[in-house]
Each structure stands twice: as C-alpha cells, then as structure tokens.
Design an enzyme around this catalytic site. Sequence first.
Site, PDB file in Angstrom:
ATOM      1  CG  HIS A  46      -2.055  -0.869   1.189  1.00  0.00           C
ATOM      2  ND1 HIS A  46      -3.152  -0.725   2.014  1.00  0.00           N
ATOM      3  CD2 HIS A  46      -2.324  -1.949   0.421  1.00  0.00           C
ATOM      4  CE1 HIS A  46      -4.039  -1.687   1.757  1.00  0.00           C
ATOM      5  NE2 HIS A  46      -3.552  -2.429   0.799  1.00  0.00           N
ATOM      6  CE1 TYR A 106      -7.378   1.753   8.397  1.00  0.00           C
ATOM      7  CE2 TYR A 106      -5.202   2.703   8.858  1.00  0.00           C
ATOM      8  CZ  TYR A 106      -6.086   2.077   7.992  1.00  0.00           C
ATOM      9  OH  TYR A 106      -5.692   1.785   6.715  1.00  0.00           O
ATOM     10  CD  GLU A 128      -0.347   1.324   4.367  1.00  0.00           C
ATOM     11  OE1 GLU A 128      -0.170   2.139   3.434  1.00  0.00           O
ATOM     12  OE2 GLU A 128      -1.436   0.789   4.610  1.00  0.00           O
TER      13      GLU A 128
END
Length: 264
Positions: A46, A106, A128
């Site tokens: 990501h 999250y 990420e």
Amino acid sequence: MSNSDLENSIIEFGQRCSNISRIYSQKRAIMNWLSDIQFTASATLHGGALVANYLWDGTQDKRTNYYACPDDETFRFMASIYIHSHYNMSFSKEFLGGITSGASWYPIYGGMQDWNYIHAGCFELTLEVSDNKWPAANETGVHRRIFSSDNGRPLPASITIKGINYMVKVGRDYDRLLHPGDKYKVVATMPGYKSKTTCIRLDEGLTTVDFVLDPEVTVKGNVHECNCGSNNRLDLVKFLSGGHWEVYFTEKLKNFGIRQKLQH
C-alpha cells in the site's frame, strides 16, 4: 476478550460474506486462489504511510487497541525483518520501530490479512511503503493536454515516444513517465487529425507540453458538372478543359473551392 472470541467473530463475518451473491469477482478470485494454493506467507503493498502492519486488524469493541494474535511474536519478527531493509521505514517517527498492529493503528473488519490467517493459514503483512503523495516534479516526466485547433476542445488522443513501442491514451490530460536527463521526441496522434511531434529534454522540474492538432479536412475528387448559366458554363468548361482538379472543403463546409492539379 480471548483470541478464540475474535477468531470466531472473524470466521462468522467470513461465513456471512460467503453467502453474499454480490462479492466482487476480484475478491472471489483471490479467495479461491488462496484456497487452491495454500501460501505460507504473503504481503500486500500500500501507499500512504511508512510502516509494516500486521494483524489483528480489528477488535470486538471496535476500539483502537493493540490486540495480539496467537502468533504475535512471529508477526512482529516478520515485520521487523522487512523494515530493517527499508531505510526510511526503520527510522519512522510515527510508528515505534516502524511496525504496528492494524488494530492499534485503526481497526478494520474483513481485511485480507486477518482473512488469510484464519481461512488460508497464510501469514500476511500489509506494507505501507511510501508516504509521499506528491512526488517531485522532475520524477513525473511530461504531461499536459491535447486540443483541437478548430474548436479548442480537449481531444481523446494518444501520446507516443519515438523509439519506445508504447502508447499512452489521453483522457482530459496525459502523464508520461520518463527517465530524467534524456532527450525525447513526443508524438501526439488522433484519428482524423494531423499528428504533431515535439522534442523535449527532461532536466530539472516537470515538463509541460500542450499539443494543438489540426483536422485533416481535405476531400479529393474530380469536377464533373457545373450548373452555372449557359455563358458562364461555357467559359468555365473552357477554363477547366485538359486539367486534373481537386475539390476541397474547409471545416463544416463553410468554404468551398477548386484548384488545378498539374498533370505530369
């Protein structure tokens, strides 16, 4: 809350999803693929942050809390191995040590890495890999728009680079990634229009090139008959005799003309 409670809730979620007829075909293909090949480990790439993320991704109360899965120590080890090979990630100021569990960052539910662990026996990380949402201008090559000269509207044209067998289709504008520091010939083409070529050199900063293409409006043919008055008609026939002619129309037939084409 125990791991088995969370596992049961994820399994229950998966069972509900399996009964939904409108699961996207891409998701269904991945689910079938993981069931057929039984991968040992995997990673999803990501952008948007610099961190190696591992499960669990969710908690029962849907709060943002760290919650360890049964293989938490192994997942932390796998994430740490990756971040030590990623200089920027290993010195993250946002995430301690450059790693995090999904739920403490999250919470999400029905994510791929949790599903893989429960249903496919696959240990997955979510990497990420960049928080740079706006790359430097000199990293993006050449871009801009292509217009029609007759009405000024953008054209759904195509961009090619001479010497590179690849075409980029243009929407409202175009972006063509290119290696900086080199010279390129950029060609804009569109059916019904004359192509145009321009030379650029990618140095410092983004290169912008607008193209304005001219329509191909010439229609060729022979003059066969004229409905002029008799005297004017005779004069015109004498004038035209012995020559080969073209008939041409300008845009929207606003103008009409004929011209003589010399025969050799």
